[in-house]
Design an enzyme around this catalytic site. Structure first.
Site, short mmCIF file in Angstrom:
data_model
loop_
_atom_site.label_atom_id
_atom_site.label_comp_id
_atom_site.label_asym_id
_atom_site.label_seq_id
_atom_site.Cartn_x
_atom_site.Cartn_y
_atom_site.Cartn_z
N LYS A 129 0.87 -1.19 0.00
CA LYS A 129 0.00 0.00 0.00
C LYS A 129 0.90 1.23 0.00
CE LYS A 129 -4.41 1.10 0.20
NZ LYS A 129 -5.60 0.43 -0.30
N ASP A 169 -6.99 4.47 -4.47
CA ASP A 169 -7.64 4.36 -3.15
C ASP A 169 -8.22 5.75 -2.91
OD1 ASP A 169 -7.76 2.46 -0.61
OD2 ASP A 169 -7.27 4.41 0.18
P1 NDP Z 1 -12.68 8.04 -2.69
O1 NDP Z 1 -11.62 9.04 -2.49
O2 NDP Z 1 -13.22 7.81 -4.06
O3 NDP Z 1 -13.93 8.36 -1.75
C1 NDP Z 1 -13.79 8.45 -0.37
C2 NDP Z 1 -15.10 8.93 0.21
O4 NDP Z 1 -15.03 8.84 1.64
C3 NDP Z 1 -15.40 10.39 -0.11
O5 NDP Z 1 -16.78 10.59 -0.14
C4 NDP Z 1 -14.77 11.10 1.08
O6 NDP Z 1 -15.31 12.39 1.36
C5 NDP Z 1 -15.09 10.15 2.21
N1 NDP Z 1 -14.07 10.26 3.26
C6 NDP Z 1 -12.74 10.09 3.12
N2 NDP Z 1 -12.11 10.32 4.29
C7 NDP Z 1 -13.09 10.63 5.16
C8 NDP Z 1 -13.08 10.98 6.53
N3 NDP Z 1 -11.93 11.05 7.21
N4 NDP Z 1 -14.27 11.22 7.12
C9 NDP Z 1 -15.44 11.16 6.43
N5 NDP Z 1 -15.50 10.85 5.11
C10 NDP Z 1 -14.34 10.59 4.50
O7 NDP Z 1 -12.12 6.67 -2.07
P2 NDP Z 1 -12.61 5.18 -2.33
O8 NDP Z 1 -14.07 5.16 -2.52
O9 NDP Z 1 -11.73 4.58 -3.33
O10 NDP Z 1 -12.24 4.49 -0.93
C11 NDP Z 1 -13.16 4.44 0.18
C12 NDP Z 1 -12.73 3.33 1.13
O11 NDP Z 1 -12.73 2.06 0.44
C13 NDP Z 1 -11.33 3.47 1.72
O12 NDP Z 1 -11.32 2.90 3.02
C14 NDP Z 1 -10.49 2.58 0.81
O13 NDP Z 1 -9.31 2.14 1.43
C15 NDP Z 1 -11.46 1.44 0.56
N6 NDP Z 1 -11.20 0.61 -0.62
C16 NDP Z 1 -11.15 1.16 -1.86
C17 NDP Z 1 -10.96 0.36 -2.96
C18 NDP Z 1 -11.01 0.89 -4.36
O14 NDP Z 1 -11.00 0.07 -5.29
N7 NDP Z 1 -11.08 2.18 -4.58
C19 NDP Z 1 -10.70 -1.10 -2.82
C20 NDP Z 1 -10.87 -1.59 -1.46
C21 NDP Z 1 -11.09 -0.74 -0.42
P3 NDP Z 1 -14.47 13.72 0.95
O15 NDP Z 1 -14.54 13.78 -0.53
O16 NDP Z 1 -15.19 14.81 1.65
O17 NDP Z 1 -13.08 13.52 1.47
#
Ligand code: NDP
Length: 451
Positions: A129, A169
């Site tokens: 990662k 991510d």
């Molecule tokens: P994105 O950046 O596309 O979206 C993240 C979302 O979560 C946004 O809406 C963001 O809001 C919100 N968010 C992020 N940090 C916080 C926080 N501290 N408090 C509240 N809301 C928050 O990321 P992903 O959708 O790719 O990833 C989301 C999760 O899924 C993570 O845990 C990631 O590790 C996991 N994941 C992702 C994969 C992938 O293929 N993308 C695969 C497996 C797991 P804002 O825009 O306001 O920051």
């Protein structure tokens, strides 16, 4: 650590003292090692040759400076990370996160989790990662490009399709992967498509990769419910976040007949009792790159917004909860509220979104609980399918790729369920996922000798 094997308890204390201040990493190690007592009792060889200690120690950790120039001509400095955790099963594989909260402990927790998740997929991929404390919010397209180019200028020497293959991510989507792939190609003079996944379709990406994590988490939940003679159809659902994972979870839950009534970003959450309008969320997040609060203004009647701090998205009653934003977003108190409001299923789309207290509350209440390392493995599994297509210079249809994804997710579900059963804890997907992932990594490590 009551009831835990003495050897495991001593490894945990050593990990805590050797990695001081890395709270999320401690939490992840605790969770995995806490599940292994029954495996060690059955197969004491797994504790030989410091195998457990080696599994908790990343093979390599790279930290580097990322200088870049903003639109005002000012030099900015960020910190870049890549933790190459375990390559017993294949090249390191795992995403890059760009978020101001990123530090070494967070990247280590994610790399550790990724190692077992990747093992669960049954594909030949190790765990890693990376990321940076760079905050993409409010940055122009040119600033994002310059940052990605500088980040890759250092990182490229540690990558390779047989060495380490990053993906996206939080804060890293198709646009960022494109800029990083462009810079990698320029620096190495190699069109090495398999060095990054999550690429655009015009230059070697896989169909269904964008959708894979959210779709996969839904397939897992669907299988959990089906194994109990139930289904997603008609069930009120809450999905936190509004990024990649959340958007495609909402899409698939809706396709399965579920009704998603709320989603969020880090500023607050929206509720729309008529069902979240996904086209509108995509417009706000993928086109305008704006805040979810705009949903209410654009939608007009029927929806409302609650600002962060004024309430929690988990106050919204639902039968299915899909935390899909970030780690530790569901607290013990949130879990109690969800249980009191009748939640039946929790499917973790994000990595470690439930605190240990929340997991305990769900499990004690008999909620079907799907841990992230199993439920969100569809993203990385489809990344491995992207690598396969790149290696064979082939490109599959959406239907073909999605069918593979569904099969992989059903397989992961069944493996976790059967393992939990075998180890005397039927229905405990946390135990099942941790043990099944661990056994695959441990078997490979034993075969490879002490390295
Ligand atoms: P994105 O950046 O596309 O979206 C993240 C979302 O979560 C946004 O809406 C963001 O809001 C919100 N968010 C992020 N940090 C916080 C926080 N501290 N408090 C509240 N809301 C928050 O990321 P992903 O959708 O790719 O990833 C989301 C999760 O899924 C993570 O845990 C990631 O590790 C996991 N994941 C992702 C994969 C992938 O293929 N993308 C695969 C497996 C797991 P804002 O825009 O306001 O920051």
């Amino acid at each position: 650590m009551k009831g835990m094997d003495v050897k495991l308890a001593s490894v945990i204390s050593e990990v805590l003292s050797r990695n001081a201040g890395e709270g999320e990493f401690h939490q992840a190690v605790h969770e995995v090692l806490g599940s292994l007592t029954r495996v060690i009792a059955k197969n004491p060889n797994y504790a030989d040759d410091a195998l457990i200690e080696r599994i908790c120690e990343p093979e390599r950790q790279i930290i580097f400076r990322v200088p870049w120039i903003d639109d005002k001509g000012q030099v900015q400095i960020n910190r870049g990370f890549r933790v190459q955790f375990n390559s017993a099963l294949g090249p390191y594989k795992g995403g890059l996160r760009f978020h101001p909260s990123v530090n070494l402990g967070i990247i280590k927790f994610l790399g550790f989790e990724q190692t077992f998740k990747n093992a669960l997929t049954g594909m030949p991929i190790g765990g890693g990662k990376g990321g940076s404390d760079f905050n993409p919010r409010g940055r122009s397209n040119n600033e994002i490009m310059r940052f990605c180019q500088s980040f890759m200028t250092e990182l490229h020497r540690h990558l390779g399709e047989h060495t380490d293959v990053p993906a996206g991510d939080i804060g890293v989507g198709g646009r960022e992967i494109g800029y990083m792939f462009g810079q990698y190609k320029r620096l190495t003079n190699r069109y090495e498509a398999g060095v990054l996944t999550g690429k655009g379709l015009v230059y070697g990406g896989s169909r269904a990769r964008t959708e894979a994590t959210g779709y996969g988490a839904t397939y897992f939940v669907e299988r959990m419910l089906a194994s109990r003679g139930s289904a997603i159809e008609g069930r009120r659902t809450v999905v936190s976040g509004s990024g990649n994972v959340a958007i495609y979870t909402i899409e698939k839950i809706t396709q399965c007949g579920g009704i998603v009534v709320a989603c969020s970003d880090s500023n607050g959450y929206v509720v729309d009792e008529s069902g979240i309008d996904l086209d509108l969320v995509k417009e706000i997040k993928e086109v305008r790159r704006a805040r979810i609060a705009e949903y209410v203004t654009l939608k007009g009647k029927g929806a409302y917004y609650v600002e962060q701090g004024q309430g929690s998205i988990w106050d919204v009653p639902c039968e299915i909860a899909m935390p899909s934003a970030t780690q530790n977003e569901v607290t013990g108190k949130d879990a109690q509220t969800l249980v009191a409001n009748g939640v039946k299923v929790v499917g973790e789309g994000a990595n470690m979104p439930s605190t240990p207290e929340a997991v305990r509350v769900f499990q004690e209440a008999g909620v079907l609980f799907a841990p992230g390392k199993a439920a969100n493995a569809g993203g990385v599994a489809t990344s491995a399918l992207e690598m396969q297509q790149n290696a064979s210079r082939d490109s599959w249809t959406f239907e073909q790729t999605e069918a593979r994804l569904a099969k992989i997710m059903h397989g992961i579900h069944d493996l976790c369920a059967e393992t939990a059963e075998e180890y005397g804890a039927p229905g405990d997907y946390v135990l099942g996922a941790n043990i099944a992932g661990f056994v695959r990594v441990a078997e490979a490590m034993r075969a490879l000798g002490v390295i």
